[in-house]
Design an enzyme around this catalytic site. Structure first.
Site, PDB file in Angstrom:
ATOM      1  CB  CYS A  92       6.334  -4.564  10.360  1.00 29.10           C
ATOM      2  SG  CYS A  92       4.656  -3.905  10.305  1.00 29.10           S
ATOM      3  CB  ALA A  93       7.274  -1.456   6.494  1.00 28.22           C
TER       4      ALA A  93
END
Length: 364
Positions: free
Chosen positions: A69-70
């Protein structure tokens, strides 16, 4: 359980069977991604506690999974749930922020020299080691000094120069660090606002590396000091002036009038480069796409680029007008990055936090 970016980079480099599962929002995925990763639009549902979204992805048996994810929080939720299902899964530590430092290489070989292209696959930065008969020059260093020193050692190269094409706005330059660690001169094109000691590069400055010469060609436009380097009359390191699929942006740290003036300078600089032989190989400082672990250099001949980039076929007036209409969103943190590069010191910050995000230097 997590895995860091360097470990994942090594696994991909070694072709280890790995299933990389990207669970970010789609707009983040569209902007930047890990080559070969599989996408599942799971971010919202995972954060709402709905882990059933993972039923929508088919994972091959006996395959190790790395979730992404980020920043590494939502991917940890996904990895935890997959492990409950008996799947060997880890979360990428630091997420795509951490991945921004991942790299791979490719090599171009010529009669009297080689050029090693170092690619920050998670950021799009391209830097170079020019090597000839045991001597080397590094251009546009964007990775940690240890990476370049490792490659120099593996190839039995003695570093002679560290060189920049311009003051960068999208990544922190590691050139000063490398020059100091290896006790070699650092060369920057002028005029620039750097506040530390360096040697000046001017138009037609010539560097001798082994049996070849590297000639500086002042190509202002992206920045006023932007300079390209012609290597043994065969390869052209263009910085952010000319890309494989576009040209540099003239608007950073400039108002409307300054941007227009720089666009005109860029046009003239590009015309000068296009006057070189058609088979000259162009090697830019950035790419707008994730770089595959394929060992294939990101390159193109001047003739190919001129054919494929319509703006290079325009008159100056049409070029400037088109360029100004196509300026993309401003790179994140670019003012802070420029400030750090002018001072030559970023010891007080985490580079990952400042450099995170896709590259936005090109206009096509």
């Amino acid at each position: 359980m997590s895995v860091n970016a360097e470990t994942l980079r090594a696994w991909i480099e070694e072709d280890k069977p790995i299933f990389i599962l990207d669970v970010r929002p789609k707009e983040q995925r569209d902007e930047w991604q890990i080559p070969g990763s599989i996408y599942l639009d799971a971010y919202k549902r995972l954060n709402e506690g709905d882990t059933s979204v993972l039923d929508e992805i088919s994972i091959p048996e006996n395959t190790e999974v790395v979730t992404v994810c980020a920043a590494g929080r939502t991917s940890q939720i996904a990895a935890t749930e997959l492990r409950k299902r008996g799947i060997k899964a880890s979360s990428l530590e630091g997420g795509m922020k951490g991945w921004s430092l991942a790299w791979n290489t490719a090599k171009l070989s010529f009669d009297n020299f080689e050029i090693i292209q170092l690619r920050r696959t998670g950021k799009g930065c391209l830097s170079y080691i020019i090597a000839s008969h045991g001597e080397a020059a590094i251009v546009d260093a964007s990775l940690s000094p240890e990476v370049y020193e490792q490659i120099l050692g593996e190839n039995n190269l003695t570093l002679k120069y560290v060189i920049e094409t311009h003051i960068h706005a999208d990544h922190l330059s590691r050139s000063k660090q490398i020059a100091e660690r290896n006790n070699v001169p650092l060369y920057l094109p002028t005029p620039n606002k750097a506040t530390f000691t360096f040697q000046s590069v001017k138009d037609e400055t010539v560097f001798k590396v082994g049996d070849i010469t590297v000639k500086a060609i002042h190509t202002p436009g992206h920045t006023l000091e932007s300079t390209s380097y012609l290597v043994d009359e065969k390869a052209l390191l263009t910085g952010d002036t000319l890309f494989i699929d576009g040209v540099g942006r003239p608007d950073l740290k400039a108002d409307t009038d300054e941007t227009t003036a720089k666009a005109k300078l860029l046009y003239q600089s590009l015309q000068a480069l296009l006057s070189l032989p058609d088979d000259t190989i162009v090697l830019p400082a950035h790419t707008g796409k994730p770089v595959d672990f394929d060992h294939k250099p990101l390159q193109a001949t001047l003739a190919t680029i001129q054919k494929n980039v319509a703006m290079l076929q325009m008159s100056e007036e049409e070029f400037v007008s088109t360029l100004l209409q196509r300026i993309p969103a401003t790179p994140a943190n670019y003012l802070s990055i420029v400030e750090k590069n002018i001072k030559g010191d970023f010891s007080d910050i985490n580079p990952v936090d400042l450099e995170a995000g896709a590259n936005r230097c090109a206009i096509s």
